[in-house]
Design an enzyme around this catalytic site. Structure first.
Site, PDB file in Angstrom:
ATOM      1  N   PRO A 192       0.836  -1.266   0.064  1.00 59.69           N
ATOM      2  CA  PRO A 192      -0.048   0.155  -0.023  1.00 59.69           C
ATOM      3  C   PRO A 192       0.904   1.205  -0.085  1.00 59.69           C
ATOM      4  O   PRO A 192       1.926   1.245   0.522  1.00 59.69           O
ATOM      5  CB  PRO A 192      -0.916  -0.216   1.242  1.00 59.69           C
ATOM      6  CG  PRO A 192      -0.761  -1.658   1.770  1.00 59.69           C
ATOM      7  CD  PRO A 192       0.556  -2.039   1.434  1.00 59.69           C
ATOM      8  N   GLY A 249       7.231   1.715   3.292  1.00 55.86           N
ATOM      9  CA  GLY A 249       8.532   1.762   2.285  1.00 55.86           C
ATOM     10  C   GLY A 249       8.272   1.636   0.839  1.00 55.86           C
ATOM     11  O   GLY A 249       8.797   1.051   0.165  1.00 55.86           O
ATOM     12  N   SER A 250       6.952   1.859   0.323  1.00 57.39           N
ATOM     13  CA  SER A 250       6.484   1.715  -1.145  1.00 57.39           C
ATOM     14  C   SER A 250       7.296   2.172  -1.876  1.00 57.39           C
ATOM     15  O   SER A 250       7.666   1.580  -2.751  1.00 57.39           O
ATOM     16  CB  SER A 250       5.035   1.886  -1.219  1.00 57.39           C
ATOM     17  OG  SER A 250       4.741   1.885  -2.486  1.00 57.39           O
ATOM     18  N   ASP A 283      14.732   3.670   4.690  1.00 55.17           N
ATOM     19  CA  ASP A 283      13.767   2.713   3.935  1.00 55.17           C
ATOM     20  C   ASP A 283      14.633   2.099   2.844  1.00 55.17           C
ATOM     21  O   ASP A 283      14.668   0.963   2.630  1.00 55.17           O
ATOM     22  CB  ASP A 283      12.747   3.518   3.122  1.00 55.17           C
ATOM     23  CG  ASP A 283      11.714   4.059   4.213  1.00 55.17           C
ATOM     24  OD1 ASP A 283      11.941   4.047   5.409  1.00 55.17           O
ATOM     25  OD2 ASP A 283      10.524   4.382   3.760  1.00 55.17           O
TER      26      ASP A 283
END
Ligand code: PMV
Length: 316
Positions: free
Chosen positions: A102, A108-109, A153
């Site tokens: 999501p 950390g997308s 991230d």
């Protein structure tokens, strides 16, 4: 045409120390290996060029090296940096991106998608890249997005391992003695991170002594958690998670929904539970023994979780 090969990168989640990390205390983040961004490499006709497509975000473009980098999208920028690294021209290939991570939920997308696309392009070029070099590229991409990102991230996502992080200091590895399972439950809503971060800053201005004490306590919890991870003490680790959540409540960044999910997980037998990331929505995490996964997962859904994922953190 079936893909030649597919590559991927995991999500990340903060295990300990969010918010306190803004004030110089450490944070620990881990990869969420069960939740990934994936890229399939589809060879294309000569002259077709480098195409990157992402049906989920409705993106599809042909990469043009002569475009102004400033005007390029994030994924074009990833392609630019990877091609520059190898001094290569764009190959004739379609990179098909599918991410289950999501967006905007502290998972950390952005770093995962960039890493998966970079790996896809490296594969399409028939090359390999050292993790350090890939990490530098993804950090450059993160900088373009977030201004002055911490680097946490990209480091967790690229190396796919837990890290211990203090602002302004080199990122350190975390030893994990034995594998453990986490449930990650989404409240179904989120607040932009800068809102709770700003509220904590105002709390620090209004009630400096009390707020500083909470922040310092979170720092102690995070350092103790590093020891517990190294010793494989999961009961202790769970207790530390739950205490970290209590301290985050004091910083006013939890929410009724997050508290309810944490309480439900604990009542169903989790070792510990806490919110994760910016708070006021987003995700919570619960540490569970394998035989408690089913009841804790059911309890989280019953308490209103929109989605619950089980992920394993491997020994390192
Ligand atoms: O939700 P995430 O994973 O982006 O984490 C936010 C962490 C904070 O400590 C709340 C903010 C920050 O910049 O460190």
């Amino acid at each position: 045409m079936p893909p030649d090969v597919s590559v991927s990168a995991p999500a990340k989640i903060i295990l300990f120390g969010e918010h306190a990390v803004v004030y110089g205390e450490p944070a620990i983040a881990v990869p969420v290996t069960a939740l990934r961004a994936q890229v399939e490499i589809h060879p294309a006709e000569p002259g077709a060029g480098l195409v990157i497509e992402s049906p989920k975000t409705r993106h599809r473009f042909v990469y043009h090296p002569e475009d102004d980098p400033e005007a390029q999208s994030t994924l074009e920028y990833v392609a630019r940096l990877v091609l520059a690294h190898f001094g290569a021209d764009p190959p004739d290939v379609t990179l098909h991106l599918a991410s289950r991570i999501p967006i905007g939920r502290g998972l950390g997308s952005g770093a995962a998608v960039a890493t998966a696309v970079a790996r896809g392009l490296v594969g399409a070029l028939g090359e390999t890249i050292a993790p350090d070099a890939l990490n530098s590229i993804i950090y450059e991409v993160e900088k373009r997005h977030h201004g002055t990102p911490s680097g946490i991230d990209n480091t967790v996502v690229v190396y796919e391992k837990p890290v211990f992080f203090v602002r302004g200091q080199p990122i350190e590895d975390v030893r994990v003695r034995a594998q453990f399972s986490l449930l990650v439950a989404d409240t179904g809503y989120s607040t932009p991170t800068h809102v709770p971060v700003g509220d904590v800053r105002r709390l620090m201005e209004r009630k400096p002594e009390r707020t500083q004490q909470v922040v310092a306590r979170i720092g102690e919890i995070t350092r103790a958690a590093r020891e517990a991870l190294g010793a494989g003490q999961f009961k202790r680790l769970g207790d530390l998670m739950t205490e970290n959540h209590d301290q985050l409540q004091r910083l006013t960044v939890s929410s009724i929904e997050l508290d309810l999910l944490c309480d439900s997980a604990l009542m169903a037998g989790a070792h510990g539970a806490k919110m994760s990331g910016g708070g006021r929505g987003g995700n919570m995490i619960a540490l569970v023994d394998n035989h408690r996964v089913e009841p804790v997962m059911s309890a989280l859904y019953a308490a209103g979780a929109e989605r619950v994922i089980k992920t394993r953190v491997s020994a390192h």
